[in-house]
Motif scaffolding. Structure first.
Motif, short mmCIF file in Angstrom:
data_model
loop_
_atom_site.label_atom_id
_atom_site.label_comp_id
_atom_site.label_asym_id
_atom_site.label_seq_id
_atom_site.Cartn_x
_atom_site.Cartn_y
_atom_site.Cartn_z
N PHE A 91 -26.45 1.58 9.80
CA PHE A 91 -25.23 1.56 10.60
C PHE A 91 -24.01 1.41 9.69
O PHE A 91 -24.11 0.93 8.57
N ALA A 92 -22.88 1.82 10.20
CA ALA A 92 -21.65 1.73 9.43
C ALA A 92 -21.26 0.27 9.22
O ALA A 92 -21.16 -0.49 10.18
N GLU A 93 -21.07 -0.11 7.99
CA GLU A 93 -20.69 -1.48 7.70
C GLU A 93 -19.27 -1.75 8.20
O GLU A 93 -18.39 -0.90 8.14
N GLY A 94 -19.07 -2.95 8.70
CA GLY A 94 -17.75 -3.34 9.16
C GLY A 94 -17.44 -2.98 10.59
O GLY A 94 -16.40 -3.37 11.11
N VAL A 95 -18.35 -2.24 11.25
CA VAL A 95 -18.13 -1.89 12.66
C VAL A 95 -18.64 -3.05 13.52
O VAL A 95 -19.82 -3.38 13.47
N PRO A 96 -17.79 -3.69 14.29
CA PRO A 96 -18.25 -4.84 15.06
C PRO A 96 -19.19 -4.42 16.18
O PRO A 96 -19.07 -3.32 16.73
N PRO A 97 -20.16 -5.26 16.51
CA PRO A 97 -21.04 -4.94 17.63
C PRO A 97 -20.29 -4.94 18.95
O PRO A 97 -19.25 -5.59 19.09
N ALA A 98 -20.80 -4.20 19.91
CA ALA A 98 -20.20 -4.18 21.23
C ALA A 98 -20.46 -5.51 21.94
O ALA A 98 -21.37 -6.25 21.57
N PRO A 99 -19.66 -5.83 22.96
CA PRO A 99 -19.87 -7.09 23.69
C PRO A 99 -21.29 -7.17 24.27
O PRO A 99 -21.81 -6.18 24.81
N LEU A 100 -21.89 -8.35 24.14
CA LEU A 100 -23.26 -8.57 24.59
C LEU A 100 -23.27 -9.63 25.68
O LEU A 100 -22.64 -10.69 25.53
N ARG A 101 -23.99 -9.34 26.75
CA ARG A 101 -24.09 -10.29 27.86
C ARG A 101 -25.56 -10.54 28.16
O ARG A 101 -26.35 -9.60 28.32
N VAL A 102 -25.95 -11.81 28.24
CA VAL A 102 -27.33 -12.18 28.54
C VAL A 102 -27.44 -12.53 30.02
O VAL A 102 -26.68 -13.35 30.53
N ARG A 103 -28.38 -11.88 30.70
CA ARG A 103 -28.64 -12.17 32.12
C ARG A 103 -29.94 -12.98 32.20
O ARG A 103 -31.02 -12.42 32.38
N GLU A 104 -29.82 -14.28 32.04
CA GLU A 104 -31.00 -15.15 31.99
C GLU A 104 -31.84 -15.03 33.24
O GLU A 104 -33.08 -15.04 33.18
N GLU A 105 -31.19 -14.95 34.40
CA GLU A 105 -31.93 -14.93 35.66
C GLU A 105 -32.80 -13.69 35.81
O GLU A 105 -33.81 -13.70 36.52
N LEU A 106 -32.43 -12.61 35.12
CA LEU A 106 -33.20 -11.36 35.16
C LEU A 106 -33.97 -11.12 33.89
O LEU A 106 -34.70 -10.14 33.79
N ARG A 107 -33.82 -11.99 32.91
CA ARG A 107 -34.38 -11.79 31.56
C ARG A 107 -33.97 -10.42 31.03
O ARG A 107 -34.79 -9.60 30.64
N GLY B 176 -40.88 -10.04 8.28
CA GLY B 176 -39.51 -10.21 7.85
C GLY B 176 -38.52 -9.77 8.90
O GLY B 176 -38.86 -9.11 9.89
N LEU B 177 -37.28 -10.14 8.66
CA LEU B 177 -36.14 -9.60 9.41
C LEU B 177 -35.13 -9.08 8.38
O LEU B 177 -33.95 -9.44 8.38
N ASP B 178 -35.63 -8.24 7.48
CA ASP B 178 -34.80 -7.67 6.44
C ASP B 178 -33.74 -6.75 7.06
O ASP B 178 -33.90 -6.26 8.18
N TRP B 179 -32.67 -6.49 6.32
CA TRP B 179 -31.61 -5.64 6.83
C TRP B 179 -30.89 -5.02 5.65
O TRP B 179 -31.17 -5.32 4.49
N GLY B 180 -29.96 -4.14 5.94
CA GLY B 180 -29.19 -3.51 4.86
C GLY B 180 -30.08 -2.66 3.98
O GLY B 180 -30.85 -1.82 4.44
N ARG B 181 -30.03 -2.90 2.68
CA ARG B 181 -30.82 -2.11 1.74
C ARG B 181 -32.28 -2.52 1.72
O ARG B 181 -33.11 -1.81 1.17
N GLN B 182 -32.61 -3.67 2.25
CA GLN B 182 -33.98 -4.16 2.36
C GLN B 182 -34.66 -4.14 0.99
O GLN B 182 -34.27 -4.87 0.09
N GLY B 183 -35.68 -3.36 0.80
CA GLY B 183 -36.27 -3.21 -0.53
C GLY B 183 -37.42 -4.14 -0.85
O GLY B 183 -37.90 -4.14 -1.99
N PHE B 184 -37.89 -4.93 0.10
CA PHE B 184 -39.05 -5.78 -0.18
C PHE B 184 -40.26 -4.90 -0.43
O PHE B 184 -40.60 -4.05 0.41
N ASP B 185 -40.93 -5.07 -1.55
CA ASP B 185 -42.02 -4.17 -1.98
C ASP B 185 -43.38 -4.80 -1.69
O ASP B 185 -43.72 -5.86 -2.24
N ARG B 186 -44.16 -4.16 -0.83
CA ARG B 186 -45.46 -4.72 -0.44
C ARG B 186 -46.43 -4.77 -1.61
O ARG B 186 -47.25 -5.69 -1.71
N TRP B 187 -46.36 -3.78 -2.51
CA TRP B 187 -47.32 -3.77 -3.62
C TRP B 187 -46.93 -4.83 -4.66
O TRP B 187 -47.81 -5.42 -5.31
N ASP B 188 -45.64 -5.11 -4.80
CA ASP B 188 -45.24 -6.24 -5.65
C ASP B 188 -45.75 -7.55 -5.06
O ASP B 188 -46.18 -8.45 -5.80
#
Length: 474
Positions: A68-84, A452-464
């Protein structure tokens, strides 16, 4: 035919535009970006059972960097607990994207602008029943893990060092949640980051593909599917003329499991988050129909191209082999999840009831360790053969189309590439975005799980990671 996807263009147009030109795919790109936000938030809250603060800090960190484009703010998020449920965006700034938790599935993605009315019509499944007194049943059938010293032939200092290597990463973009090491069936090492424990279900991403190929292998063993027969003709889109002579009829189950279908690639070259499977993962499109709407551009089996839709064509063949919606929905639970005790695992579907088994599975680290043990044990669980050895040989044999590129991929599992000589050559692994790995090492009698919850460039190497853990098992 599925209902149309509102407000989204599905034409595959060139992605590159100059800075002075408008982006013709901007509405799709923004809808999918919002969809990623609502899916990760909904499942983080109601499937992983994490707090909103945890979800904002870790799950949604994915929105801060590539793809995703860096610096772009996320859109407004609303949680509806009663409906999950979770809603992202407002009617004033574009389509609202919504996802809602459903029993036995996790969060189902609605189409852009689709309301939260009529939720009872959305798919739901019976969850895998938790065994009674699981804490009293010995691992791996239960969760009782004795507090015993490490075996004498295990280097405790090297194992601690490998664990620290996995958690103490040089960049914040590599965010390890858990590390499990199983040796000769015994859970020797288990470590979790704050806010995560053995009950926490997180998204497997493409590790789900390895679960899919396991279920398909069971059907091949039963004779319900044939690895080298053409995919069932019904997979072709309705508008295909003369389906029996269609050149796509040359595509076999083996081809799609090898990521070598020859069909037009829609998830490559930056398109994953603007078209193709991105529309079904994040924006409410049908995962089954999208997989079918591609033309043949190469001879099947001749070129390797990592495509979510190839996996989903195999899942469609699984559905057709099982014959009914009820059998299809019950099969994963009865054939795999219940027998090996993957009680904390949810296989998500799209809003039409089709499993999105290329990515959308939520599982605990222990459940994935059990999955790896099934393979380490040659497909046998408690004396019962669930998966034929020949199928395990298939998934860990290099796909022919990878030969010129290093023999790094088999049948929905990743293999040690030719240029790695510092890890056991017989190892093979699942792999999912953001660092989801189950590594099986027969020669060391090891299963390694890293979440993991890696993000961005990530790069965690499974064989390492395997290289470091293997030092404890000389």
């Amino acid at each position: 035919m599925r209902s149309p996807l509102p407000l989204l263009l599905t034409l595959l147009l060139p992605l590159a535009t100059s800075a002075a030109e408008p982006d013709p795919l901007a509405p799709q790109r923004e809808a999918i970006r919002r969809g990623v936000q609502e899916v990760l938030a909904c499942n983080g809250l109601f499937t992983s059972e994490r707090t909103l603060e945890q979800v904002r800090r870790q799950e949604l960190a994915y929105l801060r960097g590539r793809p995703f484009a860096e610096g772009v703010p996320p859109a407004p998020l609303r949680v509806r607990e009663e409906l999950r449920a979770v809603e992202v965006g407002t009617d004033d700034d574009g389509p609202v994207l919504r996802a809602v938790f459903r029993e036995g599935i996790g969060c189902v993605v609605l189409a852009p602008g689709q309301s939260l009315e009529g939720l009872d019509a959305l798919p739901a499944l019976d969850p895998v029943p938790e065994p009674g007194h699981a804490d009293e049943v010995p691992w791996p059938d239960g969760d009782a893990v004795p507090d015993e010293p490490l075996p004498a032939d295990v280097d405790a200092a090297a194992l601690r060092a490998a664990s620290d290597w996995a958690f103490d990463r040089p960049t914040a973009e590599q965010d390890t949640l858990s590390l499990l090491v199983v040796h000769r069936g015994r859970l020797l090492h288990e470590r979790y980051a704050p806010g995560v424990d053995r009950f926490t279900r997180t998204r497997t991403w493409s590790t789900a593909k390895s679960i899919a190929v396991t279920l398909i292998g069971m059907l091949v063993d039963r004779g319900a599917l044939d690895l080298d027969a053409p995919l069932p003709v019904a997979w072709l889109p309705e508008h295909a003329s003369a389906p029996e002579s269609d050149p796509r009829r040359a595509i076999t189950l083996r081809h799609v499991l090898h990521m070598s279908s020859g069909l037009y690639p829609v998830d490559s070259e930056g398109r994953e988050y603007v078209s193709g499977s991105g529309l079904s993962y994040w924006a409410g499109a049908s995962s089954a129909d999208g997989a079918r709407a591609r033309g043949l551009v190469r001879a099947p089996g001749t070129s390797w191209d990592y495509e979510n839709y190839d996996t989903l064509l195999a899942v469609r063949a699984m559905k057709q082999a099982l014959g009914s919606e009820a059998a299809y929905h019950a099969f994963p639970r009865k054939a795999l999840l219940e027998p090996i005790g993957m009680h904390r695992t949810l296989l998500s579907t799209d809003r039409f009831g089709d499993f999105v088994l290329s990515s959308q599975v939520y599982a605990s680290a222990r459940d994935l360790a059990r999955f790896g043990l099934l393979y380490l044990n040659g497909g046998v669980w408690n004396g019962e053969r669930l998966l034929p050895e020949a199928w395990i040989d298939f998934v860990r044999t290099p796909a022919p189309a990878t030969a010129a590129r290093g023999n790094f991929y088999g049948g929905q599992f990743w293999l040690v590439p030719d240029d790695r000589d510092d890890v056991p050559r017989d190892a093979y692994a699942t792999a999912g975005n953001r660092g989801q790995y189950v590594i099986v090492v027969p020669s060391k009698e090891l299963v390694i799980v890293r979440r993991g919850l890696d993000w961005g460039r990530q790069g965690f190497d499974r064989w390492d990671l395997l290289r470091e853990v293997a030092k404890a098992f000389p």
